[in-house]
Design a protein around this motif. Sequence first.
Motif, PDB file in Angstrom:
ATOM      1  N   THR A  90       0.844  -1.206   0.000  1.00  0.00           N
ATOM      2  CA  THR A  90       0.000   0.000   0.000  1.00  0.00           C
ATOM      3  C   THR A  90       0.875   1.250   0.000  1.00  0.00           C
ATOM      4  O   THR A  90       1.022   1.924  -1.023  1.00  0.00           O
ATOM      5  N   VAL A  91       1.452   1.557   1.160  1.00  0.00           N
ATOM      6  CA  VAL A  91       2.384   2.686   1.302  1.00  0.00           C
ATOM      7  C   VAL A  91       3.537   2.183   2.185  1.00  0.00           C
ATOM      8  O   VAL A  91       3.457   1.084   2.729  1.00  0.00           O
ATOM      9  N   TYR A  92       4.587   2.995   2.336  1.00  0.00           N
ATOM     10  CA  TYR A  92       5.682   2.592   3.228  1.00  0.00           C
ATOM     11  C   TYR A  92       5.212   2.689   4.680  1.00  0.00           C
ATOM     12  O   TYR A  92       4.411   3.573   5.035  1.00  0.00           O
ATOM     13  N   GLY A 147      -4.552   2.584  24.017  1.00  0.00           N
ATOM     14  CA  GLY A 147      -5.425   2.278  25.151  1.00  0.00           C
ATOM     15  C   GLY A 147      -6.746   1.621  24.766  1.00  0.00           C
ATOM     16  O   GLY A 147      -7.546   1.291  25.640  1.00  0.00           O
ATOM     17  N   LEU A 148      -6.999   1.410  23.472  1.00  0.00           N
ATOM     18  CA  LEU A 148      -8.250   0.776  23.053  1.00  0.00           C
ATOM     19  C   LEU A 148      -8.235  -0.712  23.418  1.00  0.00           C
ATOM     20  O   LEU A 148      -7.161  -1.310  23.551  1.00  0.00           O
ATOM     21  N   ALA A 149      -9.436  -1.293  23.495  1.00  0.00           N
ATOM     22  CA  ALA A 149      -9.536  -2.721  23.816  1.00  0.00           C
ATOM     23  C   ALA A 149      -9.398  -3.575  22.553  1.00  0.00           C
ATOM     24  O   ALA A 149      -9.482  -4.799  22.618  1.00  0.00           O
ATOM     25  N   THR A 150      -9.217  -2.909  21.408  1.00  0.00           N
ATOM     26  CA  THR A 150      -9.094  -3.638  20.135  1.00  0.00           C
ATOM     27  C   THR A 150      -7.708  -3.417  19.542  1.00  0.00           C
ATOM     28  O   THR A 150      -7.021  -2.450  19.896  1.00  0.00           O
ATOM     29  N   VAL A 151      -7.309  -4.320  18.627  1.00  0.00           N
ATOM     30  CA  VAL A 151      -6.057  -4.115  17.900  1.00  0.00           C
ATOM     31  C   VAL A 151      -6.293  -4.347  16.402  1.00  0.00           C
ATOM     32  O   VAL A 151      -6.998  -5.282  16.010  1.00  0.00           O
ATOM     33  N   GLY A 183      -8.158   7.844  14.284  1.00  0.00           N
ATOM     34  CA  GLY A 183      -7.157   8.635  13.564  1.00  0.00           C
ATOM     35  C   GLY A 183      -7.725   9.399  12.397  1.00  0.00           C
ATOM     36  O   GLY A 183      -7.004  10.065  11.673  1.00  0.00           O
ATOM     37  N   LEU A 184      -9.017   9.285  12.171  1.00  0.00           N
ATOM     38  CA  LEU A 184      -9.573   9.921  10.981  1.00  0.00           C
ATOM     39  C   LEU A 184      -9.999  11.351  11.295  1.00  0.00           C
ATOM     40  O   LEU A 184     -11.139  11.618  11.611  1.00  0.00           O
ATOM     41  N   LEU A 185      -9.070  12.254  11.198  1.00  0.00           N
ATOM     42  CA  LEU A 185      -9.357  13.657  11.453  1.00  0.00           C
ATOM     43  C   LEU A 185      -9.782  14.284  10.131  1.00  0.00           C
ATOM     44  O   LEU A 185      -9.544  13.737   9.059  1.00  0.00           O
TER      45      LEU A 185
END
Length: 385
Positions: free
Chosen positions: A64-66, A143-147, A254-256
């Motif tokens: 995709t990208v580096y 800190g999220l409960a998901t990865v 992260g979607l600002l």
Amino acid sequence: MSREKFSVSEITLQAILQSVFLVTGKTIPMTANAHIANAVEERNITEAARILKEGGLVAFPTETVYGLGANVFDSKAVARIFEVKKRPSFDPLIVHVASFEQALSLWENPPPAAEVLMKKFWPGPLTLVCSKKSIVPDIVTAGLATVAVRMPSNPVALRLIRELGSPIAAPSANLFGYTSATNAAAVAEDFGDSLDLILDGGPTAVGIESTVLKLDEAVCQILRPGGIVLEEIEKVVVVKTDKTSRAPVLESPGLLESHYAPWSPMTLMETSYEVLLKKLEPLHKAFQSAQKPWPRIGALLFCPKEPCAFFESAEVLSSKGDLREAAVNLFQAIRKLDKMHLDLIVAERVPPRGLGVAILDRLAKASSGHIGVDFYFQSTREGMK
Ligand code: TXA
Ligand code: MG
């Protein structure tokens, strides 16, 4: 960390970006000596793995990208990713694996859809978000409960993960908020010598980031459109979509609103290129009669157009109007226009289907939500008063 043991073609890129960009007032990083190693030489991949084992940072190619990688279990090294990328700590990272087993060692009770999707799309540009096991450090997931986990298809990335022997946490290898990097030189432009190594695997094949999909027992949700399109995912699982537009319902920490953005102001064409020309015509005449210098405008075009005097420069994403080709060229074209320090970049819309959804998402965020040229010409009029 010693870099003498392996053959690294140390390149000194020109300080192509000035330290201060007058129009925006933002500081642009100077390019210092970057340590770039060709991934064709196997010993460079071995050396990159050694650097990661010792807690270093390595930029590496994916399809995709580096990516800007650190050993996922080394919290100190992961913290350095946030530091050099200037990334806020609330924005979690994607973990890259080289096998299904590695993914399953990071997730707690993934829903059955995970296996279906892994078998269909991995290795490839699909990131799956499921509940995490406690072995995944909190700094990786903010800190999220998901990865978020994905298995890239780029052979250099896979070799590197295998040689390291553990998964690699890696965001895209660009400064936070700036345009992603699809080749080693673009990584070097952003980071200079602040990384321990940039593994050069040539330009990336897809050119746009992975699709991020959150898995639930009942329905899956696209958090970010990307290299695997909604239509393909829907063939194997139910995806939550907006009932009226059939577009995916998007959300991600992260979607600002502003992301992937060049230093020059950028905007998305209101409708078509032809409508833009009609809009610029009277403005151009007004500038001429007032003997005011016409702004230096760059056009970011989906497919070729007749040359036009309104534009200082134009970048065409695909000579044949092909969305795959457009995705491959997107970030490099934005970077190329940005190096010209233009007053404004105007981007043409691409068809909103298939990969076009992900391209439009990147164009809209790189434009910080601007649509049309009014905002720019209104501000220049204010400035001329
Ligand atoms: O193609 C890609 O995905 C590239 C290559 C290097 O793999 N990586 C990439 O990483 O684009 P990054 O950090 O630039 O974007 C990851 C996105 C961010 O929007 C982040 O918020 C989201 O994935 N994300 C990561 N972990 C998440 C989680 N646990 N829950 C929700 N969103 C997550
Ligand atoms: Mg990114």
